[in-house]
Design an enzyme around this catalytic site. Structure first.
Site, PDB file in Angstrom:
ATOM      1  N   LYS A   1       0.808  -1.215   0.000  1.00 12.47           N
ATOM      2  CA  LYS A   1       0.000   0.000   0.000  1.00 12.47           C
ATOM      3  C   LYS A   1       0.846   1.272   0.000  1.00 12.47           C
ATOM      4  O   LYS A   1       0.309   2.378  -0.101  1.00 12.47           O
ATOM      5  CB  LYS A   1      -0.934   0.008   1.224  1.00 12.47           C
ATOM      6  CG  LYS A   1      -2.064  -1.010   1.140  1.00 12.47           C
ATOM      7  CD  LYS A   1      -2.949  -0.937   2.372  1.00 12.47           C
ATOM      8  CE  LYS A   1      -4.103  -1.945   2.289  1.00 12.47           C
ATOM      9  NZ  LYS A   1      -4.943  -1.908   3.508  1.00 12.47           N
TER      10      LYS A   1
ATOM     11  N   CYS B   1      24.462  -4.545   3.415  1.00 11.03           N
ATOM     12  CA  CYS B   1      24.583  -5.182   2.105  1.00 11.03           C
ATOM     13  C   CYS B   1      25.043  -4.171   1.049  1.00 11.03           C
ATOM     14  O   CYS B   1      24.372  -3.152   0.824  1.00 11.03           O
ATOM     15  CB  CYS B   1      23.253  -5.787   1.693  1.00 11.03           C
ATOM     16  SG  CYS B   1      23.260  -6.471   0.016  1.00 11.03           S
TER      17      CYS B   1
ATOM     18  N   LYS C   1      14.914 -14.890   7.549  1.00 15.32           N
ATOM     19  CA  LYS C   1      14.114 -14.126   6.590  1.00 15.32           C
ATOM     20  C   LYS C   1      12.620 -14.284   6.873  1.00 15.32           C
ATOM     21  O   LYS C   1      12.141 -15.407   7.018  1.00 15.32           O
ATOM     22  CB  LYS C   1      14.414 -14.580   5.167  1.00 15.32           C
ATOM     23  CG  LYS C   1      15.860 -14.387   4.757  1.00 15.32           C
ATOM     24  CD  LYS C   1      16.158 -15.056   3.427  1.00 15.32           C
ATOM     25  CE  LYS C   1      17.640 -14.986   3.103  1.00 15.32           C
ATOM     26  NZ  LYS C   1      17.975 -15.735   1.877  1.00 15.32           N
TER      27      LYS C   1
ATOM     28  N   SER D   1      20.023  -6.147  -8.013  1.00 11.54           N
ATOM     29  CA  SER D   1      20.315  -4.720  -7.879  1.00 11.54           C
ATOM     30  C   SER D   1      20.574  -4.027  -9.205  1.00 11.54           C
ATOM     31  O   SER D   1      20.180  -2.873  -9.398  1.00 11.54           O
ATOM     32  CB  SER D   1      21.503  -4.506  -6.939  1.00 11.54           C
ATOM     33  OG  SER D   1      22.684  -5.085  -7.456  1.00 11.54           O
TER      34      SER D   1
ATOM     35  N   VAL E   1      18.434  -9.813  -0.963  1.00 14.34           N
ATOM     36  CA  VAL E   1      18.247  -8.368  -1.020  1.00 14.34           C
ATOM     37  C   VAL E   1      19.264  -7.798  -2.004  1.00 14.34           C
ATOM     38  O   VAL E   1      20.333  -8.392  -2.206  1.00 14.34           O
ATOM     39  CB  VAL E   1      18.407  -7.724   0.375  1.00 14.34           C
ATOM     40  CG1 VAL E   1      17.281  -8.156   1.281  1.00 14.34           C
ATOM     41  CG2 VAL E   1      19.761  -8.060   1.009  1.00 14.34           C
TER      42      VAL E   1
END
Length: 232
Positions: free
Chosen positions: A7, A19, A46, A77, A59
């Site tokens: 949302k 990271c 996780k 990424s 991630v």
């Protein structure tokens, strides 16, 4: 949490605090001055909602809404950064097809550097550390930034700078690297150009703003728990 993320009215970056791949996306969001939310997770535990979002379980992941307000999850990424670059502000991946392909190649190479640096930080014995340090420095010196310029391609901040900057952020815990470059810079123009790039990029606003206030402590604690020789 999943419902809240879906949302959200701004991109949501799912993160692990230290990271380097997450930092690459955070740098680009900061450079674009794009509002976003960042949610850190524990990679050793996780949450189920994260595993529902990302098929890789790695991630970063980025949740964004399309024109019809439907949430979409992006992962990897380099892919996330190309989306961010196209979606917000003036693209940093610009030029001819050949120039863009060259930048993508160096972006891919940056992942090799990130991996070597991580293994170097995980070394627990002096001999292993020395071997991995040699490998890392050799790989680092293959980068050839524009001489006397602040960025890889010259005067313009690019996606190559975004991709490599997390490596430079972590060099504060590897003083052996910068000391070697400082010595070489006295006689070797390539090392001087590399050192200049490292110094400039490490202090670039978007790079400094891409990590949290707890980053240094989180980083040190993570590798101390793994008996890192670099932190002894």
């Amino acid at each position: 949490m999943l419902d809240k993320i879906q949302k959200a009215n701004v991109p949501v970056l799912i993160s692990f605090s230290i990271c380097p791949f997450v930092q690459r996306s955070a740098i680009l969001l900061e450079e674009k001055q794009q509002a976003y939310e960042r949610i850190n997770i524990d990679l050793a535990n996780k949450p189920e909602w994260f595993l529902q979002l990302s098929p890789t379980g790695r991630v970063p992941a980025l949740v964004v809404k399309d024109d019809n307000a439907n949430p979409t999850t992006l992962f990897e990424s380099a892919v996330i950064n190309e989306y961010l670059d196209e979606a917000f502000g003036t693209p940093l991946l610009a030029g001819t097809s050949l120039e863009k392909a060259s930048m993508r190649a160096w972006i891919s190479y940056s992942e090799t550097l990130i991996g070597l640096q991580y293994k170097l930080m995980l070394a627990t014995q002096s001999d292993d550390f020395a071997d991995k340090l040699t490998q890392f420095v050799s790989a680092l010196k293959k980068l050839k930034p524009a001489p006397g310029k602040p960025f890889f391609n010259g005067v313009a901040f690019s996606l190559v700078d975004v991709a490599v900057a997390p490596v430079f952020t972590r060099l504060k815990w590897l003083p052996h690297v910068t000391l070697q470059l400082q010595q070489e810079a006295k006689t070797q123009p390539d090392s001087a150009a590399l050192l200049n790039w490292i110094n400039h990029l490490s202090n670039y606003p978007a790079v400094k703003q891409s990590v949290s206030q707890s980053f240094d402590n989180d980083f040190v604690n993570y590798f101390k728990q793994r008996n890192s020789f670099a932190l002894k």
